[in-house]
Design an enzyme around this catalytic site. Structure first.
Site, PDB file in Angstrom:
ATOM      1  N   GLY A 250       0.785  -1.235   0.000  1.00  0.00           N
ATOM      2  CA  GLY A 250       0.000   0.000   0.000  1.00  0.00           C
ATOM      3  C   GLY A 250       0.809   1.273   0.000  1.00  0.00           C
ATOM      4  O   GLY A 250       0.260   2.372   0.124  1.00  0.00           O
ATOM      5  N   GLU A 292       4.109  -6.669   1.493  1.00  0.00           N
ATOM      6  CA  GLU A 292       3.677  -6.985   0.134  1.00  0.00           C
ATOM      7  C   GLU A 292       3.563  -5.752  -0.760  1.00  0.00           C
ATOM      8  O   GLU A 292       2.485  -5.438  -1.249  1.00  0.00           O
ATOM      9  CB  GLU A 292       2.294  -7.643   0.186  1.00  0.00           C
ATOM     10  CG  GLU A 292       2.264  -8.973   0.865  1.00  0.00           C
ATOM     11  CD  GLU A 292       0.864  -9.544   0.976  1.00  0.00           C
ATOM     12  OE1 GLU A 292       0.744 -10.772   0.950  1.00  0.00           O
ATOM     13  OE2 GLU A 292      -0.105  -8.777   1.110  1.00  0.00           O
ATOM     14  N   PRO A 293       4.652  -5.061  -0.989  1.00  0.00           N
ATOM     15  CA  PRO A 293       4.547  -3.899  -1.876  1.00  0.00           C
ATOM     16  C   PRO A 293       4.321  -4.323  -3.328  1.00  0.00           C
ATOM     17  O   PRO A 293       4.917  -5.288  -3.794  1.00  0.00           O
ATOM     18  CB  PRO A 293       5.919  -3.232  -1.728  1.00  0.00           C
ATOM     19  CG  PRO A 293       6.836  -4.304  -1.261  1.00  0.00           C
ATOM     20  CD  PRO A 293       6.016  -5.295  -0.497  1.00  0.00           C
ATOM     21  N   ARG A 332      -7.178   3.852 -15.022  1.00  0.00           N
ATOM     22  CA  ARG A 332      -7.157   4.375 -13.653  1.00  0.00           C
ATOM     23  C   ARG A 332      -7.840   5.732 -13.484  1.00  0.00           C
ATOM     24  O   ARG A 332      -8.348   6.028 -12.418  1.00  0.00           O
ATOM     25  CB  ARG A 332      -5.713   4.397 -13.100  1.00  0.00           C
ATOM     26  CG  ARG A 332      -5.135   2.984 -12.999  1.00  0.00           C
ATOM     27  CD  ARG A 332      -3.834   2.897 -12.189  1.00  0.00           C
ATOM     28  NE  ARG A 332      -4.073   3.158 -10.778  1.00  0.00           N
ATOM     29  CZ  ARG A 332      -3.791   4.285 -10.176  1.00  0.00           C
ATOM     30  NH1 ARG A 332      -3.222   5.275 -10.853  1.00  0.00           N
ATOM     31  NH2 ARG A 332      -4.055   4.446  -8.904  1.00  0.00           N
ATOM     32  N   TYR A 336     -10.734   5.688 -10.821  1.00  0.00           N
ATOM     33  CA  TYR A 336     -10.459   6.393  -9.554  1.00  0.00           C
ATOM     34  C   TYR A 336     -10.180   7.874  -9.728  1.00  0.00           C
ATOM     35  O   TYR A 336      -9.724   8.523  -8.786  1.00  0.00           O
ATOM     36  CB  TYR A 336      -9.217   5.804  -8.851  1.00  0.00           C
ATOM     37  CG  TYR A 336      -8.988   4.330  -8.995  1.00  0.00           C
ATOM     38  CD1 TYR A 336      -9.820   3.411  -8.347  1.00  0.00           C
ATOM     39  CD2 TYR A 336      -7.927   3.841  -9.752  1.00  0.00           C
ATOM     40  CE1 TYR A 336      -9.592   2.045  -8.478  1.00  0.00           C
ATOM     41  CE2 TYR A 336      -7.701   2.479  -9.873  1.00  0.00           C
ATOM     42  CZ  TYR A 336      -8.541   1.586  -9.243  1.00  0.00           C
ATOM     43  OH  TYR A 336      -8.305   0.241  -9.365  1.00  0.00           O
ATOM     44  N   CYS A 363     -15.126   4.429 -27.327  1.00  0.00           N
ATOM     45  CA  CYS A 363     -16.440   5.060 -27.423  1.00  0.00           C
ATOM     46  C   CYS A 363     -17.000   5.230 -26.027  1.00  0.00           C
ATOM     47  O   CYS A 363     -17.883   4.467 -25.605  1.00  0.00           O
ATOM     48  CB  CYS A 363     -17.362   4.197 -28.256  1.00  0.00           C
ATOM     49  SG  CYS A 363     -16.938   4.307 -29.965  1.00  0.00           S
ATOM     50  N   GLU A 364     -16.480   6.201 -25.318  1.00  0.00           N
ATOM     51  CA  GLU A 364     -16.793   6.343 -23.897  1.00  0.00           C
ATOM     52  C   GLU A 364     -16.298   7.717 -23.486  1.00  0.00           C
ATOM     53  O   GLU A 364     -15.093   7.969 -23.555  1.00  0.00           O
ATOM     54  CB  GLU A 364     -16.000   5.234 -23.172  1.00  0.00           C
ATOM     55  CG  GLU A 364     -16.308   5.007 -21.765  1.00  0.00           C
ATOM     56  CD  GLU A 364     -17.491   4.085 -21.551  1.00  0.00           C
ATOM     57  OE1 GLU A 364     -17.757   3.216 -22.396  1.00  0.00           O
ATOM     58  OE2 GLU A 364     -18.179   4.270 -20.549  1.00  0.00           O
TER      59      GLU A 364
HETATM   60  N1  LLP Z   1      -1.355  -7.062  -0.632  1.00  0.00           N
HETATM   61  C1  LLP Z   1      -2.676  -7.199  -0.819  1.00  0.00           C
HETATM   62  C2  LLP Z   1      -3.398  -8.226  -0.108  1.00  0.00           C
HETATM   63  C3  LLP Z   1      -3.342  -6.343  -1.708  1.00  0.00           C
HETATM   64  O1  LLP Z   1      -4.649  -6.489  -1.863  1.00  0.00           O
HETATM   65  C4  LLP Z   1      -2.618  -5.362  -2.409  1.00  0.00           C
HETATM   66  C5  LLP Z   1      -3.284  -4.460  -3.347  1.00  0.00           C
HETATM   67  C6  LLP Z   1      -1.233  -5.267  -2.200  1.00  0.00           C
HETATM   68  C7  LLP Z   1      -0.636  -6.129  -1.293  1.00  0.00           C
HETATM   69  C8  LLP Z   1      -0.355  -4.290  -2.924  1.00  0.00           C
HETATM   70  O2  LLP Z   1      -0.686  -2.966  -2.683  1.00  0.00           O
HETATM   71  P1  LLP Z   1       0.251  -1.814  -3.327  1.00  0.00           P
HETATM   72  O3  LLP Z   1       1.589  -1.899  -2.663  1.00  0.00           O
HETATM   73  O4  LLP Z   1       0.340  -2.100  -4.787  1.00  0.00           O
HETATM   74  O5  LLP Z   1      -0.486  -0.572  -3.040  1.00  0.00           O
HETATM   75  N2  LLP Z   1      -5.996  -1.194  -8.852  1.00  0.00           N
HETATM   76  C9  LLP Z   1      -5.748  -0.205  -7.826  1.00  0.00           C
HETATM   77  C10 LLP Z   1      -4.949  -0.781  -6.704  1.00  0.00           C
HETATM   78  C11 LLP Z   1      -5.614  -1.970  -6.046  1.00  0.00           C
HETATM   79  C12 LLP Z   1      -4.756  -2.569  -4.968  1.00  0.00           C
HETATM   80  C13 LLP Z   1      -5.300  -3.866  -4.558  1.00  0.00           C
HETATM   81  N3  LLP Z   1      -4.532  -4.546  -3.579  1.00  0.00           N
HETATM   82  C14 LLP Z   1      -5.049   0.999  -8.454  1.00  0.00           C
HETATM   83  O6  LLP Z   1      -4.814   0.991  -9.653  1.00  0.00           O
HETATM   84  O7  LLP Z   1      -4.758   1.966  -7.747  1.00  0.00           O
END
Ligand code: LLP
Length: 433
Positions: A250, A292-293, A332, A336, A363-364
């Site tokens: 995250g 978990e990055p 994105r 969002y 087409c959006e």
């Molecule tokens: N671990 C788990 C269980 C997760 O669900 C996620 C992301 C991550 C790790 C990695 O998070 P990160 O480090 O990438 O922020 N599609 C959205 C992001 C959805 C994230 C879902 N889970 C976007 O484009 O912003």
């Protein structure tokens, strides 16, 4: 303008990635085009590993890349070489990892609705950890493991009740979320009590992930503390030792000048300090620590290069700059209202004096890369690059309007190579009967 460390400019005033001229790459590979810099991905993996080692201990952690941010066989090869794990969230991601010969004893299988077929694939493949989301999954996994005379090592996905400041759709730690079991209402304790009686599963860990694109460190420290308190409660109530704590990902990245991400070392030190303090307070052994990055490992390494097809100036309203890609390669903004920075790779020094909407070709009306983006004056035929697209772009691409997906070209040590081919019209038709 900010540029990620893999980007620069050359004497011709062109944008470069990994030292290579972006307009030349666009000419060679065509547009739209995803470009990524391998060295930056590797350096980021190394920075995470080095920080964890420094702040937490030599062999007591695993940095797990969230495959959903960018899933391709080549990526798993990089991860394997860099000593990283992988978070998988579907049979498709698992299958890709298997095909890339990724060490499956470094994989975590997530998801709030794993199918029976996926669970069987994962059990047979010998993944490291099932991150169990709910009771039905627990029972299904227990039965399938017993049928195979095996015991699945599991973690539970916990909603720690933390409110992270990010877009609602990518916030996941609060009770009103489809992911995991809640702490506040006793669900976690119930499911652990139930799991401890099952012989097809062994509870080894807890997991939480509070959301994505988060800039503050405080919610991460808080989540770590809440989870450690929970580990202490579980020991007190059931006598069960939880050996592993997975705090998710995250960590935010820079999409625009306004974003100020925290350094990797700072995030890691906040997380590990919280875990260590809490362990001391509760007299607990330090758990094996997993993070978990996803985004932060790949986003800054990627750009998307387009060709401008038209510039439509609607007087006193808005100027639409249409490019040869859009929501099919980067959904994105549509999802969002995510913000990006765009540049002109052929005139990187040109001053961004205009505010325009960058529109895709679908087409959006909502098919935009951004509604109010700063650009220098631009005309049809110019190249346009959107920065920081290495995460959640290729992996979220679609075939809306039967637009084929761009290739992914990886740049490394002065050379470029295609790691995902450009889709053809035949590819689009391959499942049509
Ligand atoms: N671990 C788990 C269980 C997760 O669900 C996620 C992301 C991550 C790790 C990695 O998070 P990160 O480090 O990438 O922020 N599609 C959205 C992001 C959805 C994230 C879902 N889970 C976007 O484009 O912003």
């Amino acid at each position: 303008m900010f540029l990620s460390p893999c980007l620069s400019k050359n004497e011709q005033g062109h944008l470069t990635i990994g030292g290579l001229d972006v307009p030349a790459l666009a000419k060679e590979y065509g547009t739209p085009l995803y470009l990524m810099d391998e060295n930056l991905i590797r350096e980021t993996c190394r920075a995470y590993n080095a920080s964890m080692k420094e702040h937490y201990g030599k062999d007591n952690f695993l940095v797990v890349f969230a495959s959903k941010a960018f899933c391709a066989k080549y990526m798993y090869r990089i991860l394997a070489e860099e000593g990283m794990g992988a978070d998988l969230v579907s049979g498709g991601e698992l299958y890709t990892a298997i095909q890339a010969n990724f060490p499956l004893d470094r994989t975590y299988f997530h998801g709030n609705n794993k199918t029976e077929q996926e669970i069987i694939l994962a059990l047979d493949a010998g993944i490291r950890r099932f991150v169990v989301d709910n009771r039905e999954e627990l029972l299904k996994l227990d039965a399938l493991a017993k049928e195979r005379n095996t015991v699945a090592d599991i973690s539970f996905r916990v909603k720690p009740g933390i409110d992270a400041h990010t877009h609602d759709f990518i916030q996941t730690g609060q009770i009103d979320s489809k992911f995991g079991v809640a702490l506040e209402n006793g669900e976690v304790m119930q499911i652990i009590a139930e799991a401890s009686k099952l012989s097809g599963v062994r509870v080894v860990g807890l997991h939480c992930h509070i959301g994505s694109q988060i800039f503050e460190t405080e919610p991460f420290g808080l989540a770590a503390k809440v989870m450690m308190d929970l580990i202490a409660d579980i020991r007190a109530k059931f006598g069960i030792t939880i050996d592993e704590l997975n705090l998710g990902g995250g960590f935010g990245v820079r999409y625009t000048e306004a974003d100020h991400p925290v350094l990797i070392d700072e995030i890691v030190s906040v997380l590990t300090d919280a875990v260590k303090e809490s362990a001391k307070e509760h007299d607990l052994e330090l758990p094996f620590l997993v993070i978990e990055p996803g985004r932060s490992i790949v986003a800054p390494s990627g750009i998307t290069v387009y060709t401008v097809g038209s510039v439509k100036e609607i007087k006193d309203v808005r100027t639409y700059v249409s490019v040869d890609g859009g929501m099919t390669d980067n959904p994105r903004y549509a999802l969002y209202e995510a913000e990006y920075t765009a540049v002109l790779p052929e005139r990187i020094e040109a001053e961004a004096t205009e505010t325009v909407a960058i529109a895709g070709r679908c087409c959006e009306s909502g098919d935009l890369i951004g509604k109010e983006m700063k650009l220098p004056p631009v005309k049809a035929g110019d190249l346009l690059a959107v920065l920081t697209t290495g995460a959640y772009n290729y992996s979220m691409s679609s075939h809306y309007n039967r637009v084929p997906n761009p290739p992914v070209v990886m740049v490394c040590d002065g050379k470029a190579k295609t790691i995902v081919r450009r889709e053809t019209y035949e590819d689009l038709l391959k499942n049509d009967i």
